[in-house]
Design a protein around this motif. Structure first.
Motif, mmCIF file in Angstrom:
data_model
loop_
_atom_site.group_PDB
_atom_site.id
_atom_site.type_symbol
_atom_site.label_atom_id
_atom_site.label_comp_id
_atom_site.label_asym_id
_atom_site.label_seq_id
_atom_site.Cartn_x
_atom_site.Cartn_y
_atom_site.Cartn_z
ATOM 1 N N UNK A 185 -1.629 -25.803 4.604
ATOM 2 C CA UNK A 185 -2.402 -25.552 3.387
ATOM 3 C C UNK A 185 -3.894 -25.434 3.717
ATOM 4 N N UNK A 186 -4.391 -26.294 4.594
ATOM 5 C CA UNK A 186 -5.816 -26.246 4.962
ATOM 6 C C UNK A 186 -6.162 -24.938 5.664
ATOM 7 N N UNK A 187 -5.332 -24.504 6.611
ATOM 8 C CA UNK A 187 -5.633 -23.259 7.319
ATOM 9 C C UNK A 187 -5.437 -22.040 6.411
ATOM 10 N N UNK A 188 -4.514 -22.124 5.476
ATOM 11 C CA UNK A 188 -4.331 -21.023 4.517
ATOM 12 C C UNK A 188 -5.565 -20.899 3.618
ATOM 13 N N UNK A 189 -6.076 -22.024 3.143
ATOM 14 C CA UNK A 189 -7.279 -22.000 2.300
ATOM 15 C C UNK A 189 -8.491 -21.511 3.078
ATOM 16 N N UNK A 190 -8.633 -21.946 4.315
ATOM 17 C CA UNK A 190 -9.780 -21.486 5.106
ATOM 18 C C UNK A 190 -9.654 -20.006 5.452
ATOM 19 N N UNK A 191 -8.446 -19.537 5.656
ATOM 20 C CA UNK A 191 -8.241 -18.117 5.924
ATOM 21 C C UNK A 191 -8.625 -17.272 4.704
ATOM 22 N N UNK A 192 -8.240 -17.719 3.514
ATOM 23 C CA UNK A 192 -8.601 -16.998 2.296
ATOM 24 C C UNK A 192 -10.112 -17.042 2.071
ATOM 25 N N UNK A 193 -10.733 -18.184 2.330
ATOM 26 C CA UNK A 193 -12.185 -18.328 2.167
ATOM 27 C C UNK A 193 -12.938 -17.372 3.094
ATOM 28 N N UNK A 194 -12.554 -17.356 4.361
ATOM 29 C CA UNK A 194 -13.239 -16.471 5.307
ATOM 30 C C UNK A 194 -12.957 -15.005 5.015
ATOM 31 N N UNK A 195 -11.803 -14.702 4.459
ATOM 32 C CA UNK A 195 -11.500 -13.322 4.079
ATOM 33 C C UNK A 195 -12.436 -12.850 2.970
ATOM 34 N N UNK A 196 -12.620 -13.685 1.949
ATOM 35 C CA UNK A 196 -13.538 -13.325 0.868
ATOM 36 C C UNK A 196 -14.970 -13.220 1.371
ATOM 37 N N UNK A 197 -15.385 -14.141 2.218
ATOM 38 C CA UNK A 197 -16.740 -14.092 2.752
ATOM 39 C C UNK A 197 -16.958 -12.848 3.606
ATOM 40 N N UNK A 198 -15.927 -12.461 4.355
ATOM 41 C CA UNK A 198 -16.034 -11.274 5.201
ATOM 42 C C UNK A 198 -16.207 -10.018 4.360
ATOM 43 N N UNK A 199 -15.476 -9.936 3.271
ATOM 44 C CA UNK A 199 -15.551 -8.732 2.432
ATOM 45 C C UNK A 199 -16.825 -8.684 1.611
ATOM 46 N N UNK A 200 -17.382 -9.822 1.267
ATOM 47 C CA UNK A 200 -18.595 -9.877 0.448
ATOM 48 C C UNK A 200 -19.880 -9.767 1.263
ATOM 49 N N UNK A 201 -19.785 -9.986 2.553
ATOM 50 C CA UNK A 201 -20.979 -9.980 3.388
ATOM 51 C C UNK A 201 -21.480 -8.551 3.577
ATOM 52 N N UNK A 202 -22.787 -8.391 3.477
ATOM 53 C CA UNK A 202 -23.380 -7.074 3.671
ATOM 54 C C UNK A 202 -23.762 -6.800 5.110
ATOM 55 N N UNK A 203 -23.964 -7.852 5.851
ATOM 56 C CA UNK A 203 -24.378 -7.732 7.244
ATOM 57 C C UNK A 203 -23.143 -7.522 8.128
ATOM 58 N N UNK A 204 -23.231 -6.585 9.055
ATOM 59 C CA UNK A 204 -22.089 -6.268 9.922
ATOM 60 C C UNK A 204 -21.722 -7.443 10.821
ATOM 61 N N UNK A 205 -22.740 -8.119 11.344
ATOM 62 C CA UNK A 205 -22.495 -9.249 12.242
ATOM 63 C C UNK A 205 -21.810 -10.398 11.502
ATOM 64 N N UNK A 206 -22.327 -10.746 10.323
ATOM 65 C CA UNK A 206 -21.728 -11.841 9.551
ATOM 66 C C UNK A 206 -20.323 -11.493 9.098
ATOM 67 N N UNK A 207 -20.119 -10.239 8.708
ATOM 68 C CA UNK A 207 -18.784 -9.805 8.305
ATOM 69 C C UNK A 207 -17.789 -9.929 9.457
ATOM 70 N N UNK A 208 -18.203 -9.545 10.640
ATOM 71 C CA UNK A 208 -17.336 -9.672 11.804
ATOM 72 C C UNK A 208 -17.055 -11.109 12.173
ATOM 73 N N UNK A 209 -18.073 -11.972 12.061
ATOM 74 C CA UNK A 209 -17.871 -13.398 12.353
ATOM 75 C C UNK A 209 -16.894 -14.027 11.373
ATOM 76 N N UNK A 210 -17.038 -13.699 10.090
ATOM 77 C CA UNK A 210 -16.118 -14.256 9.097
ATOM 78 C C UNK A 210 -14.697 -13.717 9.289
ATOM 79 N N UNK A 211 -14.587 -12.446 9.655
ATOM 80 C CA UNK A 211 -13.260 -11.875 9.904
ATOM 81 C C UNK A 211 -12.605 -12.518 11.126
ATOM 82 N N UNK A 212 -13.394 -12.801 12.146
ATOM 83 C CA UNK A 212 -12.823 -13.454 13.325
ATOM 84 C C UNK A 212 -12.411 -14.888 13.014
#
Length: 98
Positions: free
Chosen positions: A14-41
């Motif tokens: 459950x914890x890793x599923x929630x963190x995966x969803x959180x980082x997915x949303x952050x990756x899609x909302x980020x405008x910076x290419x570097x931050x988007x890639x870090x959140x996706x990774x």
């Protein structure tokens, strides 16, 4: 002992599923290419850990049948691949300039 493992793996999944969803949303909302890639990774790392924990539940807690072993092995391989790819991408994106 089995009940404790079920609770521990359940909480970790459950914890890793929630963190995966959180980082997915952050990756899609980020405008910076570097931050988007870090959140996706980080999302890939979380998803890889989640798949590994699911595979461990399949292999260790339930009685062994050939279908469970095959499904657990597939989840383990997918999890290891996601974990490796996420760690590699995180190293590459962290080297990019801000």
């Amino acid at each position: 002992m089995t009940a404790v493992l079920q609770w521990v793996f359940g909480i970790l999944i459950v914890a890793t599923c929630c963190s995966s969803a959180y980082f997915s949303f952050r990756s899609r909302r980020s405008g910076n290419r570097r931050d988007s890639g870090l959140y996706a990774s980080r999302m890939n790392i979380s998803m890889g850990l989640m798949l590994i924990f699911i595979a461990l539940i399949q292999m260790f807690i339930f009685t062994g049948s050939s279908v469970r072993v095959v499904v657990g092995s597939v989840f383990m391989l997918l999890g290891l691949f996601n974990l490796f790819a996420g760690m590699r991408n995180h190293a590459q994106f962290s080297r990019l300039p801000q």
